[in-house]
Enzyme design. Structure first.
Site, mmCIF file in Angstrom:
data_model
loop_
_atom_site.group_PDB
_atom_site.id
_atom_site.type_symbol
_atom_site.label_atom_id
_atom_site.label_comp_id
_atom_site.label_asym_id
_atom_site.label_seq_id
_atom_site.Cartn_x
_atom_site.Cartn_y
_atom_site.Cartn_z
ATOM 1 N N CYS A 273 0.788 -1.236 0.000
ATOM 2 C CA CYS A 273 0.000 0.000 0.000
ATOM 3 C C CYS A 273 0.819 1.285 0.000
ATOM 4 O O CYS A 273 0.666 2.106 -0.901
ATOM 5 C CB CYS A 273 -0.940 -0.013 1.189
ATOM 6 S SG CYS A 273 -1.964 -1.478 1.202
HETATM 7 C C1 UGA Z 1 -1.331 0.381 5.525
HETATM 8 C C2 UGA Z 1 -2.165 1.317 6.416
HETATM 9 O O1 UGA Z 1 -1.629 1.313 7.754
HETATM 10 C C3 UGA Z 1 -3.636 0.868 6.449
HETATM 11 O O2 UGA Z 1 -4.395 1.824 7.192
HETATM 12 C C4 UGA Z 1 -4.164 0.799 5.017
HETATM 13 O O3 UGA Z 1 -5.497 0.329 4.974
HETATM 14 C C5 UGA Z 1 -3.298 -0.156 4.208
HETATM 15 O O4 UGA Z 1 -1.932 0.321 4.229
HETATM 16 C C6 UGA Z 1 -3.840 -0.179 2.798
HETATM 17 O O5 UGA Z 1 -3.840 0.862 2.143
HETATM 18 O O6 UGA Z 1 -4.378 -1.213 2.392
HETATM 19 P P1 UGA Z 1 -0.218 -2.050 5.849
HETATM 20 O O7 UGA Z 1 0.537 -1.725 4.607
HETATM 21 O O8 UGA Z 1 -0.924 -3.336 5.936
HETATM 22 O O9 UGA Z 1 -1.341 -0.914 6.131
HETATM 23 O O10 UGA Z 1 0.782 -2.024 7.095
HETATM 24 P P2 UGA Z 1 1.319 -0.923 8.115
HETATM 25 O O11 UGA Z 1 1.154 -1.437 9.483
HETATM 26 O O12 UGA Z 1 0.786 0.414 7.844
HETATM 27 O O13 UGA Z 1 2.886 -0.940 7.783
HETATM 28 C C7 UGA Z 1 3.396 -0.514 6.522
HETATM 29 C C8 UGA Z 1 4.899 -0.455 6.557
HETATM 30 O O14 UGA Z 1 5.341 0.620 7.396
HETATM 31 C C9 UGA Z 1 5.562 -1.723 7.117
HETATM 32 O O15 UGA Z 1 6.665 -2.050 6.307
HETATM 33 C C10 UGA Z 1 6.016 -1.306 8.502
HETATM 34 O O16 UGA Z 1 7.146 -2.013 8.928
HETATM 35 C C11 UGA Z 1 6.332 0.159 8.289
HETATM 36 N N1 UGA Z 1 6.260 0.972 9.531
HETATM 37 C C12 UGA Z 1 5.080 1.125 10.168
HETATM 38 C C13 UGA Z 1 7.403 1.583 10.016
HETATM 39 O O17 UGA Z 1 8.511 1.466 9.436
HETATM 40 N N2 UGA Z 1 7.322 2.342 11.160
HETATM 41 C C14 UGA Z 1 6.153 2.512 11.815
HETATM 42 O O18 UGA Z 1 6.161 3.236 12.849
HETATM 43 C C15 UGA Z 1 5.009 1.888 11.322
#
Ligand code: UGA
Length: 446
Positions: A273
């Site tokens: 995403c």
């Molecule tokens: C993300 C959004 O959080 C959701 O709200 C949205 O619905 C989704 O995309 C989508 O558009 O379908 P997702 O990609 O499943 O969800 O996962 P996240 O938990 O957001 O993490 C995304 C990336 O960011 C991961 O690689 C994670 O490791 C990284 N991340 C997250 C960080 O590096 N630091 C953080 O503090 C949080």
């Protein structure tokens, strides 16, 4: 009022979790996909991807008869009142979104609507750039059905905010529901359905179609920006002795205007995403005549984090030819086997380019990782075997089981105990006492 019956077209994360979520609350749901393998698996209660609690709820839904899966979109439309479109919207090579699946799905729904007399509500849940529902989906739905949106059928855009790894929890406990409506009646119907599902305390934002579409992109781009922002500060920390980004994040997170979430510094964001949506928003902004420079920098900072991680390894080991690097975690985040845009990919590819050999362990992502790396890397079945004889270890995905590793595990099994914490899960004071420990956002020892 009797509950609406629901069909869902597209059995990806959003479609399947939405279907399972509605069925778990007593709604009758027909799920549609054009992939026979997926439909067969789902009908047997086997989810096509790993997601906590999904299998259990899917099997309950199938057993109770509330959940069905089919290839036949026409029958699904005929036998339900409401249809969610949840097909994929991947990226084109130029970063813009590919609407092929949306267009063919809208066309098929339109043909099915032509054969139906009863009012039917269509909801676009896939992530689509502003204007898509109004200018592409609506005309296609009207074309073959010979009906008008707003009178012959209802139309809404309802973005989804679930996260992989906690998709079921998020589906059942949303922070808010955003409804973009073509007309009041469509919005009222969807609003009532969601109130039946979630009760009256969940906040609703009701707006027009393009604003709802933009909210989804703005949301993901904001979260990606938060991550690149904290990674920028992390990179500054690495230049200032005795500083630590995890403490800086804590200090920021207590400010209620900032909040503590998405302030975890590390090797960058991946997944299906953030990279895609930031790209699409930049491409769309360019198209309408605005260069979204902030978002371009967000992307660049993210890409640099992977290169920067390899630079840390090189700074310690020097020449990488023949060096054995242990990689803990391959998936883009814990609790998923999804490798899409996982940061393990650029990190491992760069290490391979520099002549290193890679041994990797992920609790569940080996088969999806194999389709990315094939035999270019070695896969082992435990964290400890991954560490064996390694010259350096990089913690790439913060799986819970890695949090239990102790400095002695690295000391005992590695050729030289060097650990790079790419997700900030280890306590630097404890680790620095016993092994060579570096981490994203950790300042040098003074
Ligand atoms: C993300 C959004 O959080 C959701 O709200 C949205 O619905 C989704 O995309 C989508 O558009 O379908 P997702 O990609 O499943 O969800 O996962 P996240 O938990 O957001 O993490 C995304 C990336 O960011 C991961 O690689 C994670 O490791 C990284 N991340 C997250 C960080 O590096 N630091 C953080 O503090 C949080």
């Amino acid at each position: 009022m009797e509950s609406q019956t629901i069909s869902i077209v597209g059995l990806g994360y959003v479609g399947l979790c939405t279907g399972v979520g509605f069925a778990s609350k007593g709604f009758s749901v027909i799920m549609v996909d054009n992939d026979p393998k997926k439909v067969t698996a789902v009908t047997k209660g086997i989810p096509p991807f790993h997601e906590p609690d999904l299998e259990k709820l899917l099997q309950e839904g199938i057993k109770s008869g509330l959940l069905k899966a089919t290839l036949d979109i026409e029958q699904a439309i005929k036998n339900t009142d409401v249809t969610f479109i949840t097909v994929g919207t991947p990226s084109n090579p130029d970063g813009s979104i590919d609407l092929k699946q949306i267009k063919s799905c809208a066309t098929e729904i339109s043909k099915a609507l032509a054969k139906k007399d009863k009012y039917h509500l269509i909801i676009v849940k896939s992530t689509v750039v502003p204007g898509t529902t109004e200018n592409i989906v609506k005309p296609l739905l009207e074309k073959y059905s010979n009906k008008k949106a707003g009178s012959g059928f209802g139309l809404c855009m309802n973005p989804e905010f679930l996260r992989e790894g906690s998709a079921i929890f998020d589906t059942l406990h949303p922070d808010r529901i955003v409804i973009g409506e073509n007309d009041k009646e469509s919005g009222n119907l969807l609003h009532a359905m969601y109130q039946e599902l979630y009760g009256k305390t969940t906040p609703f934002v009701r707006t027009n179609l393009p604003t709802a579409e933009l909210i989804k992109y703005a949301n993901n781009a904001f979260l990606a920006t938060k991550i690149s922002y904290i990674n920028t500060i992390a990179n500054i920390c690495e230049k200032i002795p005795s500083t630590d980004i995890t403490v800086v994040s804590q200090g920021l997170g207590f400010d209620q205007r900032i909040n503590p979430q998405f302030l975890r510094a590390g090797i960058g964001y991946g997944g299906s995403c953030f990279p895609k949506d930031v790209n699409a928003l930049i491409a769309m902004a360019d198209q309408v005549g605005y260069s979204a420079i902030l978002l371009k920098d967000v992307q660049e900072v993210n890409e640099n984090q992977a290169k920067h991680t390899v630079e840390i390894v090189q700074k310690i080991l020097g020449e990488l030819v023949g060096k054995r690097i242990a990689i803990l975690g391959l998936a883009f985040k814990p609790d998923t086997d999804d490798m899409r845009e996982a940061r393990s990919i650029p990190i491992i590819n760069e290490l391979l380019n520099k002549g290193a050999t890679i041994t990797a362990y992920d609790p569940i992502a080996h088969s999806s990782a194999f389709s990315v790396f094939g035999n270019k890397i070695n896969y082992v079945n435990s964290a400890i075997s991954c560490l064996k004889d390694a010259d350096c270890c990089i913690l790439v995905t913060e799986w819970n089981e890695f949090k239990h590793l102790k400095p002695d595990d690295f000391k005992k099994h590695m050729k030289q105990p060097i650990l790079i914490d790419g997700r900030r899960i280890y306590n630097p004071t404890e680790y620095r006492k016993k092994i060579q420990f570096e981490a994203i956002g950790l300042g040098p020892i003074p």
